[in-house]
Design a protein around this motif. Structure first.
Motif, mmCIF file in Angstrom:
data_model
loop_
_atom_site.group_PDB
_atom_site.id
_atom_site.type_symbol
_atom_site.label_atom_id
_atom_site.label_comp_id
_atom_site.label_asym_id
_atom_site.label_seq_id
_atom_site.Cartn_x
_atom_site.Cartn_y
_atom_site.Cartn_z
ATOM 1 N N SER A 245 -15.351 -2.723 -9.406
ATOM 2 C CA SER A 245 -16.005 -2.733 -8.091
ATOM 3 C C SER A 245 -16.815 -4.005 -7.852
ATOM 4 O O SER A 245 -16.960 -4.439 -6.718
ATOM 5 C CB SER A 245 -16.878 -1.489 -7.911
ATOM 6 O OG SER A 245 -17.863 -1.418 -8.919
ATOM 7 N N LEU A 246 -17.351 -4.627 -8.893
ATOM 8 C CA LEU A 246 -18.084 -5.881 -8.678
ATOM 9 C C LEU A 246 -17.124 -7.039 -8.403
ATOM 10 O O LEU A 246 -17.423 -7.928 -7.617
ATOM 11 C CB LEU A 246 -18.974 -6.239 -9.875
ATOM 12 C CG LEU A 246 -20.230 -5.403 -10.087
ATOM 13 C CD1 LEU A 246 -21.014 -5.924 -11.290
ATOM 14 C CD2 LEU A 246 -21.124 -5.384 -8.848
ATOM 15 N N LEU A 247 -15.967 -7.016 -9.085
ATOM 16 C CA LEU A 247 -15.022 -8.134 -8.951
ATOM 17 C C LEU A 247 -14.012 -7.899 -7.827
ATOM 18 O O LEU A 247 -13.147 -8.741 -7.590
ATOM 19 C CB LEU A 247 -14.274 -8.369 -10.271
ATOM 20 C CG LEU A 247 -15.134 -8.657 -11.510
ATOM 21 C CD1 LEU A 247 -14.246 -8.877 -12.732
ATOM 22 C CD2 LEU A 247 -16.034 -9.875 -11.285
ATOM 23 N N ASN A 248 -14.123 -6.753 -7.157
ATOM 24 C CA ASN A 248 -13.191 -6.400 -6.093
ATOM 25 C C ASN A 248 -11.733 -6.514 -6.562
ATOM 26 O O ASN A 248 -10.906 -7.159 -5.927
ATOM 27 C CB ASN A 248 -13.451 -7.287 -4.855
ATOM 28 C CG ASN A 248 -12.675 -6.824 -3.638
ATOM 29 O OD1 ASN A 248 -12.497 -5.616 -3.438
ATOM 30 N ND2 ASN A 248 -12.172 -7.763 -2.845
ATOM 31 N N GLU A 451 -12.976 8.711 -0.175
ATOM 32 C CA GLU A 451 -12.953 8.143 -1.520
ATOM 33 C C GLU A 451 -11.959 6.999 -1.714
ATOM 34 O O GLU A 451 -12.001 6.323 -2.734
ATOM 35 C CB GLU A 451 -12.722 9.237 -2.573
ATOM 36 C CG GLU A 451 -11.329 9.824 -2.551
ATOM 37 C CD GLU A 451 -11.040 10.699 -3.775
ATOM 38 O OE1 GLU A 451 -11.701 10.530 -4.810
ATOM 39 O OE2 GLU A 451 -10.147 11.541 -3.665
ATOM 40 N N ALA A 452 -11.083 6.800 -0.765
ATOM 41 C CA ALA A 452 -10.069 5.767 -0.964
ATOM 42 C C ALA A 452 -10.644 4.349 -0.811
ATOM 43 O O ALA A 452 -9.994 3.383 -1.165
ATOM 44 C CB ALA A 452 -8.908 5.969 0.000
ATOM 45 N N VAL A 453 -11.860 4.251 -0.289
ATOM 46 C CA VAL A 453 -12.470 2.921 -0.179
ATOM 47 C C VAL A 453 -13.708 2.827 -1.065
ATOM 48 O O VAL A 453 -14.356 3.831 -1.368
ATOM 49 C CB VAL A 453 -12.863 2.571 1.282
ATOM 50 C CG1 VAL A 453 -11.634 2.387 2.150
ATOM 51 C CG2 VAL A 453 -13.798 3.613 1.859
ATOM 52 N N LEU A 454 -14.019 1.608 -1.497
ATOM 53 C CA LEU A 454 -15.163 1.437 -2.400
ATOM 54 C C LEU A 454 -16.418 1.001 -1.660
ATOM 55 O O LEU A 454 -17.520 1.099 -2.194
ATOM 56 C CB LEU A 454 -14.837 0.399 -3.480
ATOM 57 C CG LEU A 454 -13.772 0.813 -4.495
ATOM 58 C CD1 LEU A 454 -13.710 -0.202 -5.625
ATOM 59 C CD2 LEU A 454 -14.087 2.199 -5.059
ATOM 60 N N VAL A 491 -25.846 -7.546 -6.589
ATOM 61 C CA VAL A 491 -24.635 -6.727 -6.439
ATOM 62 C C VAL A 491 -23.919 -7.156 -5.160
ATOM 63 O O VAL A 491 -22.706 -7.428 -5.150
ATOM 64 C CB VAL A 491 -24.985 -5.216 -6.351
ATOM 65 C CG1 VAL A 491 -23.749 -4.375 -6.038
ATOM 66 C CG2 VAL A 491 -25.646 -4.745 -7.638
ATOM 67 N N GLN A 492 -24.703 -7.267 -4.094
ATOM 68 C CA GLN A 492 -24.149 -7.630 -2.795
ATOM 69 C C GLN A 492 -23.511 -9.015 -2.829
ATOM 70 O O GLN A 492 -22.402 -9.208 -2.316
ATOM 71 C CB GLN A 492 -25.294 -7.627 -1.790
ATOM 72 C CG GLN A 492 -24.916 -7.169 -0.421
ATOM 73 C CD GLN A 492 -26.179 -7.058 0.427
ATOM 74 O OE1 GLN A 492 -27.269 -6.729 -0.072
ATOM 75 N NE2 GLN A 492 -26.040 -7.363 1.700
ATOM 76 N N GLU A 493 -24.195 -9.976 -3.453
ATOM 77 C CA GLU A 493 -23.688 -11.351 -3.466
ATOM 78 C C GLU A 493 -22.343 -11.459 -4.178
ATOM 79 O O GLU A 493 -21.403 -12.065 -3.670
ATOM 80 C CB GLU A 493 -24.710 -12.295 -4.134
ATOM 81 C CG GLU A 493 -25.877 -12.642 -3.223
ATOM 82 C CD GLU A 493 -27.126 -13.102 -3.981
ATOM 83 O OE1 GLU A 493 -28.177 -13.194 -3.329
ATOM 84 O OE2 GLU A 493 -27.045 -13.348 -5.210
ATOM 85 N N ILE A 494 -22.228 -10.856 -5.351
ATOM 86 C CA ILE A 494 -20.968 -10.985 -6.109
ATOM 87 C C ILE A 494 -19.856 -10.212 -5.392
ATOM 88 O O ILE A 494 -18.720 -10.686 -5.290
ATOM 89 C CB ILE A 494 -21.138 -10.590 -7.599
ATOM 90 C CG1 ILE A 494 -19.886 -10.970 -8.402
ATOM 91 C CG2 ILE A 494 -21.476 -9.123 -7.790
ATOM 92 C CD1 ILE A 494 -20.049 -10.859 -9.914
#
Ligand code: FPP
Ligand code: K
Ligand code: ZN
Length: 504
Positions: A245-248, A451-454, A491-494
């Motif tokens: 989730s952080l690295l998309n 739930e299908a979106v992060l 978190v938001q920036e990355i």
């Protein structure tokens, strides 16, 4: 030459096992009954607080030993009594040169900051066995410094140069050059890069190989192995969810993933069910199905579930929430006020995070985005408790344990498990994370549509100001995201940086 090593276990106990764990203070332990006498003998700058001072803010449970005592003496009960005796003089303020009227000393920021900077420098030879855990030291120190209000972006260059050779061509980061990629060290590296911030730091990560490697760790039963051929446990579920989730990263599974054969089509498919299987008969969460519940795994489970969907849906769906709350509540001990990691074991400062950090996620699960979510029968009582009496545990009890018992006030500085233990980077990080969480109020103000979106969950934070405040305002630490345990803006920036990238 590539040295293959066994995947390392993350717990700091392993890292510090060669250290002397008990310090002899040269003083016989005080017993709770000798407390009053001892305090009149030792001159103090301030009188220790009377029980009347303490009682408005602290339930009697945290002032006196329990009136119910098991008559059966065992090694477990002896250790427990020894711990109470060890903590009592610290809890009453007797051990502290200075304290406020609640017996609570200041947070010694300067000493803890110095301790963490030192831990990022050259370490003595005794630390060689901790070498495969170097990314953990980066995370613990950078996260701890950030909680204390320090700017850690100055470490960016050094961190990038240090972790670059630890990334393997097969994807992921090892604990050192020539070692095998591991989910725990990859998690610690990604969080460290997020903590120092900046696009060049984010770009150190090879996202394509990271995705391939994560696909190879995804198992037919829905969980994640910690390393190729390594153990599958709930740390893996949490670390993978954080990294993805952080690295998309794309959620699709590569067709050669071992999970594909079992019919899974995504990195998160079957993961909530797998995590749910880790809930034990006690109500807590174990490393993998069928073993003993432990606080560290409860946090991993709730963190993972809060990533794969909004917590008011996913935690309710995969966990028995009343049983989990009952188990989590049983982790707080009186008179110590701190949390234990499991049934019949001792309080330890690091559980201020592993257990304490579960509460904001439980609250979000009970309240949902603005108002209680409909839940199964039994959840309503807890919802009511979370709604009117602000919280499901004693915040002041925990704050007092942290500030009174977990600070090394000597020149060494740093935070610790309990007074008889040495401070270390791991405990400094997690005691401060726990302190941050208990000093603030988190709420989920918006939730993703399904739930299908992060993306779409919004967390809001404010200082916790209800009731009597037993610590001084200057001792409030910075906030840290309840799921990612780094500041919210990091978190938001990355996430925004990688969301802006079209593909790998
Ligand atoms: C027992 O140690 C400790 C464990 C069984 C869990 C260790 C796991 C973590 C600290 C968390 C890992 C999390 C991530 C995100 C990788 P013990 O027997 O020394 O302590 P105890 O007596 O308090 O149980
Ligand atoms: K412990
Ligand atoms: Zn600990």
């Amino acid at each position: 030459m590539r040295a293959r090593r066994l995947p390392n276990r993350a717990h700091a106990k392993v890292i510090f096992r060669h250290h002397r764990s008990n310090r002899n203070s040269g003083r016989p332990p005080a017993t709770s009954s000798s407390m009053a006498a001892a305090s009149t003998e030792r001159p103090l700058q301030q009188e220790p607080p009377s029980l009347d001072d303490l009682s408005p803010s602290l339930h009697g449970f945290f002032v006196n030993c329990s009136p119910i005592q098991d008559a059966l003496e065992t090694p477990t009960s002896r250790l427990q009594h020894k711990t109470v005796d060890e903590c009592m003089p610290f809890l009453t303020g007797e051990e502290h040169a200075q304290h406020n009227r609640y017996g609570v000393p200041h947070l010694d920021r300067a000493k803890h900051v110095r301790f963490l900077h030192r831990q990022l420098g050259k370490l003595p030879a005794g630390f060689t066995s901790a070498d495969p855990s170097r990314p953990w030291f980066f995370y613990w120190c950078l996260a701890g410094l950030t909680l204390l209000g320090e700017d850690v972006s100055g470490y960016r260059g050094r961190l990038m140069a240090t972790v670059r050779p630890m990334q393997n061509p097969e994807g992921g980061f090892a604990g050192g050059f020539g070692q095998m990629s591991h989910l725990a060290t990859t998690y610690a590296t990604v969080l460290s890069l997020a903590l120092v911030g900046g696009e060049e730091a984010y770009d150190v990560v090879d996202r394509r190989t990271m995705w391939k490697w994560l696909c190879s760790l995804k198992q037919p039963d829905g969980g994640f192995q910690m390393a190729v051929g390594g153990e599958e446990d709930v740390r893996g579920a949490y670390c993978a969810a954080v990294i993805i989730s952080l690295l998309n990263l794309p959620l699709e599974l590569s067709p050669d993933s071992p999970a594909c054969a079992a019919g899974h089509s995504g990195l998160f498919s079957g993961l909530g069910e797998w995590v749910g299987r880790c809930q034990t008969y006690e109500g807590g969460v174990s490393a993998f199905p069928g073993v003993e519940a432990h606080g560290a795994y409860a946090f991993c489970a709730l963190g993972c579930l809060s990533i794969i969907d909004s917590p008011h849906r996913s935690i309710q769906r995969y966990m028995n929430v009343p049983q989990l709350i009952s188990w989590l509540s049983s982790r707080q001990y009186g008179p110590e006020g701190g949390f234990s990691g499991r049934t019949n074991k001792l309080v330890d400062g690091c559980y201020s995070h592993w257990v304490g950090g579960c509460w904001p996620l439980i609250e979000a699960c009970l309240k949902g985005p603005g108002g209680p979510a409909p839940g199964p029968a039994g959840v309503e009582n807890a919802q009511r408790a979370a709604a009117d009496e602000d919280c499901l545990f004693s915040r002041n009890g925990l704050i007092r344990y942290i500030l009174c018992c977990c600070q090394d006030m000597s020149r060494r500085g740093g935070l610790r498990d309990k007074p008889s233990k040495f401070s270390d980077a791991y405990h400094t990080c997690y005691v401060l994370s726990g302190l941050s969480s208990v000093q603030h109020q988190w709420s989920l103000t918006a939730a993703r549509p399904h739930e299908a979106v992060l993306t779409g969950d919004a967390w809001e934070v404010s200082p916790y100001l209800k009731g009597e405040q037993i610590f001084d305002e200057e001792d409030r630490v910075c906030t840290t995201h309840p799921v990612y345990v780094i500041p919210q803006h990091r978190v938001q920036e990355i996430q925004e940086y990688f969301a802006s990238k079209q593909s790998f």
